[in-house]
Write a protein that holds these residues in place. Structure first.
Motif, mmCIF file in Angstrom:
data_model
loop_
_atom_site.group_PDB
_atom_site.id
_atom_site.type_symbol
_atom_site.label_atom_id
_atom_site.label_comp_id
_atom_site.label_asym_id
_atom_site.label_seq_id
_atom_site.Cartn_x
_atom_site.Cartn_y
_atom_site.Cartn_z
ATOM 1 N N UNK A 48 0.787 -1.227 0.000
ATOM 2 C CA UNK A 48 0.000 0.000 0.000
ATOM 3 C C UNK A 48 0.814 1.269 0.000
ATOM 4 N N UNK A 49 2.119 1.167 0.276
ATOM 5 C CA UNK A 49 2.988 2.340 0.214
ATOM 6 C C UNK A 49 3.265 2.701 -1.250
ATOM 7 N N UNK A 50 3.940 3.834 -1.435
ATOM 8 C CA UNK A 50 4.196 4.316 -2.788
ATOM 9 C C UNK A 50 5.653 4.742 -2.964
ATOM 10 N N UNK A 51 6.170 4.485 -4.160
ATOM 11 C CA UNK A 51 7.470 4.989 -4.599
ATOM 12 C C UNK A 51 7.205 5.882 -5.801
ATOM 13 N N UNK A 52 7.763 7.083 -5.792
ATOM 14 C CA UNK A 52 7.508 8.056 -6.850
ATOM 15 C C UNK A 52 8.776 8.288 -7.665
ATOM 16 N N UNK A 53 8.646 8.142 -8.995
ATOM 17 C CA UNK A 53 9.727 8.444 -9.919
ATOM 18 C C UNK A 53 9.205 9.448 -10.941
#
Length: 424
Positions: free
Chosen positions: A131-136
């Protein structure tokens, strides 16, 4: 005594730039630039793929193998002690180059790719959950996409992508909107390898830290062109590759803030990353050695240190000013080529010129130019999602270095005229 041994005993010549940046004198430091290709002078416009190496780097690595070769951190004999000293001197040079606060924040790796994978598989696995997010961003190299995709697949996290505009600039408002309460990490290029765009890293760091997210910066394309200061940038991690910045292949650096590295588990197991081993339990070494399992690329690290010395001798501001002059000349010259379209026109960029020619495949452009002695890169440049953003399968890319000249650009334009004659 061999000629090589004699040359290695002679102190390296320093470039005299007191009268200003003399590109011809700089070029003399790079032996390969005197080569001919198919009987024609080499015009090297592929520095974004890998830069050429000055004699000082070649000599430093040769000297290590001739005079100092031994394993580091493992022996008490003279050569091992000497090799360890030189290896750790190189680490201290990187610390100064990045203006890191502590030498322990400098981890030697194989390159930017391994540095990013290291963070993904250590900090990522411990702090990124379902449910977490990584942003690129949409302009990332595959090396700053695939490791995060793998992490998201392993953890159940989600990968988010900040868009760019038609000029190749990051849409900062959109990036800010995408940083949410579940964003754990923002990973972004300092400079795009396709577009040359310089991203506003300090502002990105401020936005991410305000939401509690960590920031990793892919600095592979920035290191040879910009003055770097990780403390001023404020980032948590910074990755770079030696071979992009006039150093050898197979060596790179991960900078990580000390408190983060100390909390991260090992990336690989083996020699030198341990304090003690038993069949019941292993105690791990402190950073940076915790992340340097096995025999390292000692000659590569020493070569990287020599490259940093070389860059320091030229001066970051002088290099940038010279490259910007050549870039401006190149943009005007290429804009006058019929049917040519530049991809990446952000006002803040380094010397990377991606382009397409109407009706001509980039691979054909590269092949014809090669026969003229001109080395450029063609293809998707390990950035297929970015190619898709512009509706392209590939581009031709000319990229500049500290040794590039306006005459190189003239040769490129002349070569492109021959391309057009053949295919139109």
């Amino acid at each position: 005594m061999s000629n090589l041994e004699t040359s290695l005993q002679t102190p390296p010549k320093r470039l005299d730039l007191t009268a200003g940046y003399d590109v011809e004198r700089v070029r003399q430091a790079f032996p390969i630039l005197a080569e001919t290709i198919y009987g024609k002078p080499l015009i090297y416009l592929d520095s974004a793929a890998t830069s050429q190496k000055p004699q000082a780097v070649i000599d430093a690595m040769s000297r290590f193998f001739l005079k100092e070769n031994a394993n580091v951190h493992r022996g008490v004999h003279f050569l091992s002690v000497r090799a360890t000293e030189e290896y750790e001197k190189a680490r201290a040079k990187v610390q100064r180059f990045l203006n890191a606060e502590h030498v322990e924040e400098i981890v030697f790796v194989r390159g930017t790719t391994e540095a990013i994978n290291l963070v993904a598989q250590t900090l990522g696995k411990t702090q990124v959950h379902a449910g977490d997010e990584v942003l690129i961003s949409a302009m990332e190299h595959h090396s700053n996409i695939v490791p995060w995709q793998m992490l998201c697949e392993q953890t159940g996290a989600h990968l988010r992508v900040a868009p760019i505009d038609d000029a190749g600039e990051l849409l900062l408002d959109e990036l800010e909107r995408l940083i949410g309460p579940r964003t754990r990490l923002v990973a972004v290029a300092h400079v795009s390898n396709v577009l040359g765009t310089i991203n506003p890293i300090q502002r990105i760091v401020e936005l991410a830290h305000a939401r509690g997210a960590r920031v990793l910066v892919d600095g592979a394309q920035a290191a040879p062109h910009l003055r770097l200061d990780v403390r001023a940038l404020g980032c948590d991690f910074y990755a770079l590759s030696g071979h992009k910045m006039y150093g050898p292949t197979g060596v790179g650096v991960l900078y990580g803030r000390r408190e983060l590295l100390e909390a991260m588990p090992p990336y690989q197991g083996g020699g030198d990353m341990i304090l003690s081993v038993s069949f019941e339990k292993t105690l791990y070494n402190k950073p940076p050695y915790r992340f340097e399992a096995g025999t390292p690329n000692m000659a590569g690290a020493i070569g990287l240190g020599a490259a940093i010395d070389f860059l320091g001798e030229l001066g970051a501001e002088a290099i940038a000013a010279h490259e910007q002059t050549v870039l401006s000349y190149a943009q005007q010259a290429l804009a006058a080529v019929p049917g040519l379209r530049l991809i990446g026109t952000a006002p803040e960029k380094v010397g990377v010129l991606s382009f397409v020619l109407d009706g001509i495949h980039p691979h054909d452009i590269g092949t014809v130019l090669d026969r003229e002695g001109i080395a450029i890169r063609t293809g998707h440049h390990c950035a297929q999602p970015l190619m898709q953003r512009f509706g392209l399968a590939a581009t031709a890319r000319a990229s500049l270095g500290c040794y590039s000249t306006e005459q190189d650009i003239d040769a490129l334009v002349t070569g492109l005229a021959k391309v057009r004659e053949l295919f139109q």
